[in-house]
Design a protein around this motif. Structure first.
Motif, PDB file in Angstrom:
ATOM      1  N   VAL A 182       0.839  -1.203   0.000  1.00 17.87           N
ATOM      2  CA  VAL A 182       0.000   0.000   0.000  1.00 17.87           C
ATOM      3  C   VAL A 182       0.876   1.256   0.000  1.00 17.87           C
ATOM      4  CG1 VAL A 182      -0.280   0.236   2.519  1.00 17.87           C
ATOM      5  CG2 VAL A 182      -2.104   0.991   0.991  1.00 17.87           C
ATOM      6  N   ARG A 183       2.090   1.147   0.520  1.00 16.84           N
ATOM      7  CA  ARG A 183       3.016   2.282   0.411  1.00 16.84           C
ATOM      8  C   ARG A 183       3.395   2.509  -1.049  1.00 16.84           C
ATOM      9  NH1 ARG A 183       8.022   3.925  -0.260  1.00 16.84           N
ATOM     10  NH2 ARG A 183       8.718   1.833  -0.837  1.00 16.84           N
ATOM     11  N   LEU A 184       3.638   1.416  -1.778  1.00 22.62           N
ATOM     12  CA  LEU A 184       4.000   1.529  -3.192  1.00 22.62           C
ATOM     13  C   LEU A 184       2.854   2.098  -4.024  1.00 22.62           C
ATOM     14  CD1 LEU A 184       5.884  -1.864  -3.667  1.00 22.62           C
ATOM     15  CD2 LEU A 184       6.896   0.421  -3.594  1.00 22.62           C
ATOM     16  N   SER A 185       1.621   1.709  -3.684  1.00 24.09           N
ATOM     17  CA  SER A 185       0.457   2.174  -4.455  1.00 24.09           C
ATOM     18  C   SER A 185      -0.073   3.513  -3.953  1.00 24.09           C
ATOM     19  CB  SER A 185      -0.665   1.143  -4.385  1.00 24.09           C
ATOM     20  OG  SER A 185      -1.239   1.096  -3.089  1.00 24.09           O
ATOM     21  N   PRO A 237      -8.852   6.027   8.917  1.00 27.55           N
ATOM     22  CA  PRO A 237      -8.076   5.643   7.726  1.00 27.55           C
ATOM     23  C   PRO A 237      -6.717   6.323   7.721  1.00 27.55           C
ATOM     24  CG  PRO A 237     -10.321   6.290   7.150  1.00 27.55           C
ATOM     25  CD  PRO A 237     -10.116   6.697   8.577  1.00 27.55           C
ATOM     26  N   LEU A 238      -5.720   5.625   7.186  1.00 30.49           N
ATOM     27  CA  LEU A 238      -4.346   6.128   7.150  1.00 30.49           C
ATOM     28  C   LEU A 238      -3.896   6.257   5.705  1.00 30.49           C
ATOM     29  CD1 LEU A 238      -2.973   3.599   9.801  1.00 30.49           C
ATOM     30  CD2 LEU A 238      -3.923   5.879  10.252  1.00 30.49           C
ATOM     31  N   GLN A 239      -3.466   7.445   5.309  1.00 35.11           N
ATOM     32  CA  GLN A 239      -3.026   7.674   3.936  1.00 35.11           C
ATOM     33  C   GLN A 239      -1.560   7.271   3.778  1.00 35.11           C
ATOM     34  OE1 GLN A 239      -4.703   8.913   0.951  1.00 35.11           O
ATOM     35  NE2 GLN A 239      -2.810   7.923   0.284  1.00 35.11           N
ATOM     36  N   ALA A 240      -1.317   6.188   3.047  1.00 38.15           N
ATOM     37  CA  ALA A 240       0.046   5.722   2.823  1.00 38.15           C
ATOM     38  C   ALA A 240       0.798   6.705   1.932  1.00 38.15           C
ATOM     39  CB  ALA A 240       0.033   4.342   2.175  1.00 38.15           C
ATOM     40  N   GLY A 241       2.074   6.852   2.187  1.00 37.50           N
ATOM     41  CA  GLY A 241       2.897   7.744   1.379  1.00 37.50           C
ATOM     42  C   GLY A 241       2.924   9.170   1.875  1.00 37.50           C
ATOM     43  N   SER A 242       2.086   9.517   2.852  1.00 34.24           N
ATOM     44  CA  SER A 242       2.135  10.864   3.417  1.00 34.24           C
ATOM     45  C   SER A 242       3.377  10.988   4.293  1.00 34.24           C
ATOM     46  CB  SER A 242       0.867  11.137   4.234  1.00 34.24           C
ATOM     47  OG  SER A 242       0.790  10.261   5.343  1.00 34.24           O
ATOM     48  N   SER A 243       3.686  12.199   4.688  1.00 34.44           N
ATOM     49  CA  SER A 243       4.902  12.411   5.476  1.00 34.44           C
ATOM     50  C   SER A 243       4.866  11.660   6.799  1.00 34.44           C
ATOM     51  CB  SER A 243       5.082  13.913   5.748  1.00 34.44           C
ATOM     52  OG  SER A 243       3.939  14.433   6.422  1.00 34.44           O
ATOM     53  N   ARG A 244       3.682  11.463   7.321  1.00 30.45           N
ATOM     54  CA  ARG A 244       3.539  10.771   8.605  1.00 30.45           C
ATOM     55  C   ARG A 244       3.647   9.255   8.446  1.00 30.45           C
ATOM     56  NH1 ARG A 244      -1.487  11.734  12.852  1.00 30.45           N
ATOM     57  NH2 ARG A 244      -0.610  10.533  14.592  1.00 30.45           N
ATOM     58  N   ASP A 246       5.275   7.284   5.841  1.00 31.15           N
ATOM     59  CA  ASP A 246       6.096   7.125   4.643  1.00 31.15           C
ATOM     60  C   ASP A 246       6.885   5.813   4.637  1.00 31.15           C
ATOM     61  OD1 ASP A 246       7.778   7.724   6.704  1.00 31.15           O
ATOM     62  OD2 ASP A 246       8.919   9.269   5.628  1.00 31.15           O
ATOM     63  N   SER A 247       6.627   4.928   5.593  1.00 24.67           N
ATOM     64  CA  SER A 247       7.291   3.628   5.610  1.00 24.67           C
ATOM     65  C   SER A 247       6.300   2.567   6.042  1.00 24.67           C
ATOM     66  CB  SER A 247       8.482   3.632   6.570  1.00 24.67           C
ATOM     67  OG  SER A 247       8.048   3.605   7.921  1.00 24.67           O
ATOM     68  N   ARG A 248       6.585   1.320   5.696  1.00 23.70           N
ATOM     69  CA  ARG A 248       5.688   0.234   6.087  1.00 23.70           C
ATOM     70  C   ARG A 248       5.650   0.063   7.598  1.00 23.70           C
ATOM     71  NH1 ARG A 248      10.216  -2.685   3.941  1.00 23.70           N
ATOM     72  NH2 ARG A 248      11.087  -4.219   5.403  1.00 23.70           N
TER      73      ARG A 248
END
Length: 282
Positions: A182-185, A237-244, A246-248
């Motif tokens: 989900v981080r990649l997408s 919900p947690l937005q993957a890829g945001s600054s907070r 940004d890692s799995r």
């Protein structure tokens, strides 16, 4: 981290009568045959939306057959099949999948052994389940690639990051490996906490499928209950890829925190919880 037992004295509940158990079992077998027919004849020809409708209806009816009510706490995704979303939940029972699919439909990641199970393995494979070899740490890379592609294509996927089932009274550490997808997408992580309650609104382990318990014994425990409620508590919900996130590892810890927070809640009062509307016919 464990759930607090209730302080309210409640006498033991009588089990469901044998005629009720046998009726449920008969209806369950017929419902399973119906599912096999749907998957074998119609499912593969449908769009994602069409598959989601059938899956939700079938799962909703399964809950009714087993005398179970689904209670929603919090706010689930607005779409039945939310795109680019990874559902993550604690894992208690084989019922978890159907309870989740009765509200938010998704494709699951399951251990590879399920693929070889009679009937169930065939159903899971044809329903789009992704199988992972948990004994091979390198297999997570392959599964992450498949998951990321599915999410980017608008799919809704689901994982149980504890990696195993428990009796539902606590929460195991989350494995961070599959959060890489989900981080990649750059998708959304939707945490969900699952708890089961008996007819007296007490936390129960009757639905648990953990340890050395066989599936037949687990099914017997479920059929024996007069009534159960499975509570699905949707976290933030947690937005993957945001600054907070940004890692799995950050996603994994945040998702586990949301599930843990929801598991510590007492059963939601009537004005705070919703029950699903009557199931439409399949």
């Amino acid at each position: 981290m464990s759930l607090k037992p209730t302080d309210r004295p409640v006498p033991p509940l009588a089990p469901a009568p044998w005629p009720v158990r046998l009726l449920r079992l008969g209806r369950l077998v017929l419902h399973l045959v119906r599912g096999l027919w749907l998957v074998g004849t119609r499912y593969h020809r449908l769009s994602l939306a069409g598959r989601a409708v059938i899956t939700q209806r079938w799962s909703c009816h399964l809950m009714k057959i087993l005398g179970m009510e689904v209670r929603i706490v919090g706010t689930p995704p607005s779409d039945v099949f939310p795109p680019n979303t990874l559902l993550v939940a604690n894992h208690v029972s084989w019922l978890d999948i159907f309870a989740l699919n009765s509200v938010t439909v998704s494709r699951f990641v399951a251990k590879k052994e399920i693929r070889d199970w009679p009937v169930v393995g065939w159903l899971a494979k044809n329903a789009g389940t992704i199988f992972i070899d948990r004994s091979n740490r390198r297999d997570a890379s392959r599964v992450n690639t498949q998951l990321a592609r599915a999410l980017e294509s608008g799919g809704c996927m689901a994982v149980f990051p504890e990696g195993t089932t428990s009796d539902g009274s606590g929460l195991l550490p989350f494995k961070a490996s599959l959060f890489e997808s989900v981080r990649l997408s750059r998708g959304m992580v939707q945490p969900v906490a699952i708890r089961y309650f008996d007819a007296a609104e007490r936390f129960t382990t009757a639905a648990a499928y953990a340890g050395d318990l066989s599936f037949i014994a687990s099914l017997g425990n479920v059929l024996r209950m007069r009534h159960m409620t499975v509570e699905l508590a949707f976290g933030q919900p947690l937005q993957a890829g945001s600054s907070r996130y940004d890692s799995r590892f950050a996603l994994s810890e945040a998702a586990r925190g949301e599930v843990a927070r929801r598991l510590m809640l007492l059963p939601a009062p009537p004005d705070m919880a919703e029950t699903l509307p009557p199931c439409p016919p399949v």
